[in-house]
Design a protein around this motif. Structure first.
Motif, PDB file in Angstrom:
ATOM      1  N   GLU A 137       0.823  -1.203   0.000  1.00 31.15           N
ATOM      2  CA  GLU A 137       0.000   0.000   0.000  1.00 31.15           C
ATOM      3  C   GLU A 137       0.859   1.255   0.000  1.00 31.15           C
ATOM      4  O   GLU A 137       0.554   2.228  -0.707  1.00 31.15           O
ATOM      5  CB  GLU A 137      -0.925  -0.005   1.215  1.00 31.15           C
ATOM      6  N   LYS A 140       2.185   1.836  -3.410  1.00 33.88           N
ATOM      7  CA  LYS A 140       1.136   2.261  -4.329  1.00 33.88           C
ATOM      8  C   LYS A 140       0.967   3.778  -4.311  1.00 33.88           C
ATOM      9  O   LYS A 140       0.687   4.420  -5.333  1.00 33.88           O
ATOM     10  CB  LYS A 140      -0.184   1.583  -3.956  1.00 33.88           C
ATOM     11  N   TYR A 141       1.149   4.377  -3.133  1.00 31.23           N
ATOM     12  CA  TYR A 141       0.955   5.826  -2.990  1.00 31.23           C
ATOM     13  C   TYR A 141       2.282   6.581  -2.920  1.00 31.23           C
ATOM     14  O   TYR A 141       2.326   7.724  -2.482  1.00 31.23           O
ATOM     15  CB  TYR A 141       0.120   6.114  -1.737  1.00 31.23           C
ATOM     16  N   THR A 142       3.354   5.926  -3.329  1.00 28.20           N
ATOM     17  CA  THR A 142       4.666   6.575  -3.384  1.00 28.20           C
ATOM     18  C   THR A 142       5.154   6.574  -4.833  1.00 28.20           C
ATOM     19  O   THR A 142       5.240   5.514  -5.457  1.00 28.20           O
ATOM     20  CB  THR A 142       5.688   5.825  -2.495  1.00 28.20           C
ATOM     21  N   SER A 143       5.436   7.735  -5.350  1.00 25.42           N
ATOM     22  CA  SER A 143       5.897   7.807  -6.735  1.00 25.42           C
ATOM     23  C   SER A 143       7.321   7.253  -6.849  1.00 25.42           C
ATOM     24  O   SER A 143       8.100   7.313  -5.898  1.00 25.42           O
ATOM     25  CB  SER A 143       5.868   9.254  -7.236  1.00 25.42           C
ATOM     26  N   TYR A 149      11.113   5.300  -2.339  1.00 26.93           N
ATOM     27  CA  TYR A 149      10.494   4.217  -3.112  1.00 26.93           C
ATOM     28  C   TYR A 149      11.423   3.003  -3.235  1.00 26.93           C
ATOM     29  O   TYR A 149      10.989   1.851  -3.094  1.00 26.93           O
ATOM     30  CB  TYR A 149      10.116   4.723  -4.509  1.00 26.93           C
TER      31      TYR A 149
END
Length: 318
Positions: A137, A140-143, A149
């Motif tokens: 999760e 998913k919300y980390t570029s 990352y």
């Protein structure tokens, strides 16, 4: 984990004879080590988030990655979990003092939140998979261009490898326990003596035992692993009639055991009468076993068909 640690350190359990010291150790094996790992991780994460509100979100991937290196204690906990559940089941069924003690702890500790001890014991088993889901999760919300990352990806991969290691360690331990259990249930024990089997099989069995020269300790060896065991039904022609015989096979990494499984009248425990013991050579899986290449006649595997009779028509899982 703090609830488990509190129970582990509770002297009232043993002093009041609610349970013995070995039972207490079996219930909470390795829980203190797991608590220490997660406490250290919690403190590290809190330190990372101790920043001014206007500051950028801190990186946590490297912190989790560092913690994963110390999480192999989960494998030992998973191995001991089965024994812990057996002890808990025995205590809750037979020990009213123990049940009363658990009720008192649950009533006096708000952190228990009306959960049973079983729920707390399974929590460490679920912890690593939950960490993996959490990191999925987060990624998913980390570029991908953010500096955290890469470490989040490495941490997720490390946790997935850890989960595979835990599962494999647990599987190996369970197989070893199954092999020990089978060796204790074998009758007669693996040694050169007259086996307790039908008369028509004695010649074949005595010959094979003498050829392989097994000893009482032959089944339990450091290198030997139990690959698979189960019951098959063997069909063949005996006196002109098609009859099925049940045989319990245990395939190890280098031997094949064919036994006749019976249940004792008193006590109801299983006994495996040794029919056949054969060295197969090195095996890694059941697919590696070739009866013909190993020189194992199917009529001997059947355990009830002399070599002069027709070989079994088929062997199928029961």
């Amino acid at each position: 984990m703090r609830v488990l640690a509190r129970l582990t350190d509770s002297r009232s359990l043993t002093h009041s004879r609610d349970c013995t010291v070995p039972q207490l150790r079996a219930l909470f094996s390795h829980s203190s080590a797991i608590l220490a790992i997660n406490t250290k991780l919690l403190h590290a994460l809190r330190a990372r988030f101790a920043v001014p509100p206007a500051a950028p979100l801190p990186c946590i991937g490297d912190t989790i990655l560092e913690a994963v290196e110390h999480m192999k204690a989960y494998a030992q906990y998973a191995v001991a979990y089965g024994s812990a559940i057996e002890v808990l089941d025995e205590l809750t069924k037979k020990n009213t003092k123990f049940v009363r003690f658990l009720s008192d702890v649950a009533a006096s500790n708000a952190k228990c939140d009306e959960q049973s001890l079983m729920s707390f014991l399974i929590t460490p088993i679920q912890r690593v998979p939950r960490y993996i889901l959490l990191l999925k999760e987060l990624r998913k919300y980390t570029s991908k261009d953010q500096r955290d990352y890469a470490n989040l990806t490495k941490a997720q991969s490390a946790l997935e490898e850890l989960a595979a290691f835990i599962n494999e360690t647990k599987r190996v331990a369970e197989n070893a326990n199954d092999l020990v259990k089978l060796s204790k249930q074998l009758e007669p024990k693996i040694k050169v003596r007259q086996p307790r089997v039908p008369t028509r099989c004695v010649t074949v069995l005595t010959c094979s035992v003498a050829t392989n020269q097994p000893t009482n300790q032959d089944l339990l060896q450091p290198h030997r692993k139990l690959i698979k065991q189960g019951t098959i039904r063997v069909y063949g022609a005996v006196k002109g009639l098609n009859q099925a015989k049940s045989r319990h096979l245990a395939l190890c990494s280098d031997v094949l055991l064919v036994t006749k499984r019976e249940t004792e009248f008193f006590g109801g425990s299983d006994v495996f009468y040794l029919q056949f013991f054969w060295h197969t050579g090195s095996l890694k899986s059941a697919a590696d076993l070739n009866l013909a290449d190993a020189g194992i006649p199917l009529d001997i595997v059947a355990g009830a068909f002399p070599s002069s009779r027709r070989r079994p028509q088929c062997c199928s899982p029961q």
